[in-house]
Design an enzyme around this catalytic site. Structure first.
Site, mmCIF file in Angstrom:
data_model
loop_
_atom_site.group_PDB
_atom_site.id
_atom_site.type_symbol
_atom_site.label_atom_id
_atom_site.label_comp_id
_atom_site.label_asym_id
_atom_site.label_seq_id
_atom_site.Cartn_x
_atom_site.Cartn_y
_atom_site.Cartn_z
ATOM 1 N N SER A 290 0.808 -1.216 0.000
ATOM 2 C CA SER A 290 0.000 0.000 0.000
ATOM 3 C C SER A 290 0.849 1.277 0.000
ATOM 4 O O SER A 290 1.572 1.536 -0.957
ATOM 5 C CB SER A 290 -0.947 -0.043 1.208
ATOM 6 O OG SER A 290 -1.871 1.008 1.189
ATOM 7 N N ASP A 301 10.416 4.711 -10.286
ATOM 8 C CA ASP A 301 10.011 5.288 -11.573
ATOM 9 C C ASP A 301 10.826 6.518 -11.948
ATOM 10 O O ASP A 301 11.038 6.788 -13.132
ATOM 11 C CB ASP A 301 8.522 5.652 -11.538
ATOM 12 C CG ASP A 301 7.636 4.443 -11.795
ATOM 13 O OD1 ASP A 301 8.176 3.316 -11.898
ATOM 14 O OD2 ASP A 301 6.399 4.610 -11.879
ATOM 15 N N LYS A 315 -0.688 -4.271 -3.001
ATOM 16 C CA LYS A 315 -1.951 -3.743 -2.507
ATOM 17 C C LYS A 315 -2.118 -2.331 -3.067
ATOM 18 O O LYS A 315 -1.581 -1.371 -2.529
ATOM 19 C CB LYS A 315 -1.959 -3.745 -0.972
ATOM 20 C CG LYS A 315 -3.347 -3.568 -0.340
ATOM 21 C CD LYS A 315 -3.747 -2.127 -0.237
ATOM 22 C CE LYS A 315 -5.041 -1.951 0.543
ATOM 23 N NZ LYS A 315 -5.523 -0.560 0.558
#
Length: 529
Positions: A290, A301, A315
């Site tokens: 999460s 990224d 999640k």
């Protein structure tokens, strides 16, 4: 027929007539909600046995949610309070960390600045009564004891305390207060220019705690940050965004959410981060989930740092809390989380099959994924590229690390695991520290000296082995014993350090045997050559 039976029969007939009338009135609509109302009223009014209407409704809500995704849930008022407490950053109580030793509450540490510390309660004290009610030697549950110690801010509680070396029982009247719950487990310099921060969860106070940790490490010369998110199950979205903000340049997209009935919502770094230039290494495992995956995905990224460990949990569903009048809550999934490159964090699932979903990590172990990166397979349709160096990364469930570290299933022997499972290590450690706290503090006034010179005494090892034998937990042969002792000793040393100082010292010792942490350190040292 007696009057009593007659009136009961009349009442029964009236009840049936009333419910039937209500049902008849409501059958004019095709609304599923009306259908649900009719069913509940019929069961409550006509069923042959008595019915707990509250539980009936709760079971109905749970039944509906169970057919949806694995993270849409219903919580009772009590569950809501227990769930929110560690994330809100505080609770109201007396401010002690304790453990139970032979049905007696033993104070491990007092919370710094808390009401117990201010009144003179010490580590090693035994709380035997609360408001003149005995809690020692009566087999009272931990939950019941906590209920007696906690209470609204400003209320008073009378503690009866037995202190080693003091003949008389001591009495302390403690005024309860708000007690901070910290979400950062450890902050220390793991190497001369390398700082280490371990975040346990993302709560309301995490951003402020993280900034304080960064300031502390920067003042000590940190040039590289090891951010440990292993076993971090997540928490608040805004906390994850604020933590990522400290590491990313202004304007960087951190995460976005999108759903069928909610518009896309983007969260960007607002600038002013304390550590936007130095090197970053993020540690993850299959329990990293999460909010922790949001931070990991953003760092990866933007090629801001490297991710080390094993594939994260996956999640990536956004829940909206819906408060109900009695204090209970529905957490309903309304959207997905996406990393800056567009990857969906959520792993695949089948609606209504929560058991299969819950077994995913266990299935990863069985498939060999945790031992070999080659066992993880991604479809080309899930291929994405990082935003600066255009490296290939994959979506479709969790964050795959840049540097995979296999799980060593042989490190902890069966003997060690069983000793830990029966709490023999913890119990014997508590007794040892309780009996030698003053001596240890005098002999090792600072942690650096303790870390360098302290050796676990054979007597402590013998006590653990003897207790294990008493509970029929023994090594199968001498080889298993010899493989157990080095790691067992290091774990005991870390536990003793924690009880004498803080969790920082515990991790400073335990991390030296962590494969993931040590792999990260080797990468940093190699890069610095």
């Amino acid at each position: 027929m007696s009057k009593r039976v007659f009136y009961a029969a009349i009442l029964w007939l009236l009840t049936i007539t009333t419910v039937q009338a209500q049902i008849k009135i409501k059958t004019g609509s095709d609304s599923p909600l009306r259908k649900l109302q009719i069913a509940e009223m019929a069961i409550n009014g006509l069923y042959v046995d008595s019915v707990n209407e509250q539980k009936l409704v709760e079971d109905g809500i749970r039944g509906m949610l169970e057919k949806l995704d694995p993270h849409s849930t219903y919580s009772t008022p009590k569950e809501v309070k227990e769930m929110n407490e560690p994330l809100q950053g505080n609770f109201e109580g007396i401010g002690v960390q304790f453990n139970m030793v032979e049905d007696t509450l033993l104070v491990i540490q007092t919370i710094n600045g808390g009401p117990s510390e201010k009144m003179g309660v010490l580590a090693g004290d035994r709380i035997v009564t609360v408001n003149d009610t005995a809690i020692a030697g009566v087999k009272m549950s931990r939950e019941e004891i906590m209920k007696r110690l906690r209470g609204p801010k400003g209320t008073k509680v009378l503690l009866g305390i037995v202190r080693p070396g003091i003949a008389d029982r001591l009495s302390f009247t403690i005024t309860r207060d708000k007690i901070p719950v910290h979400s950062i487990d450890a902050t220390y310099m793991i190497r001369p220019t390398v700082g280490y921060i371990r975040i346990g969860n993302f709560g309301a106070t995490t951003p402020d705690e993280f900034r304080e940790s960064l300031k502390k490490l920067l003042s000590q010369g940190m040039q590289t940050l090891v951010l440990d998110l292993q076993e971090n199950g997540g928490g608040y979205l805004h906390a994850a965004v604020e933590v990522a903000n400290e590491l990313l340049q202004r304007g960087s997209l951190i995460v976005y959410t999108d759903g069928q009935r909610v518009e896309r919502n983007e969260y960007k770094a607002h600038g002013g981060g304390l550590f936007t230039e130095g090197k970053v290494v993020v540690l993850v495992d299959s329990y990293t989930a999460s909010a922790a995956e949001i931070v990991s995905g953003a760092i990866q990224d933007y090629d801001r740092g490297i991710i080390v460990g094993r594939r994260t949990f996956g999640k990536g569903l956004v829940q909206r809390p819906i408060d109900l009048p009695d204090g209970s809550m529905i957490r309903l999934t309304i959207a997905h989380y996406y990393t800056p490159s567009g990857r969906c964090i959520q792993k695949p699932y089948e609606k209504g099959k929560k058991k299969d979903y819950a077994m995913d990590v266990s299935n990863r172990l069985k498939s060999g994924e945790l031992m070999s990166a080659d066992s993880v397979h991604f479809s080309d349709s899930l291929k994405y590229y990082t935003l600066r160096e255009h490296r290939v990364v994959y979506g479709g469930g969790g964050i795959m690390p840049d540097e995979f570290v296999p799980l060593d299933t042989t490190k902890y022997t069966r003997f060690h695991r069983e000793l830990a499972a029966k709490s023999i290590l913890i119990t014997q450690n508590l007794r040892y520290v309780d009996n030698h706290r003053k001596q240890l503090k005098q002999q090792y006034p600072d942690f650096a000296d303790f870390r360098e010179r302290y050796v676990i005494p054979q007597k402590l090892i013998d006590n653990i082995l003897a207790e294990g034998k008493k509970q029929k937990i023994e090594p199968k042969d001498n080889d298993e014993l010899q493989r157990t002792l080095p790691i067992l000793s290091q774990q005991l040393k870390a536990l003793i350090a924690r009880d004498l100082w803080t969790a920082d010292e515990y991790y400073a010792i335990m991390n030296e045997q962590s494969d993931v942490v040590q792999h990260a350190i080797k990468l940093i040292e190699k890069d610095n050559r």
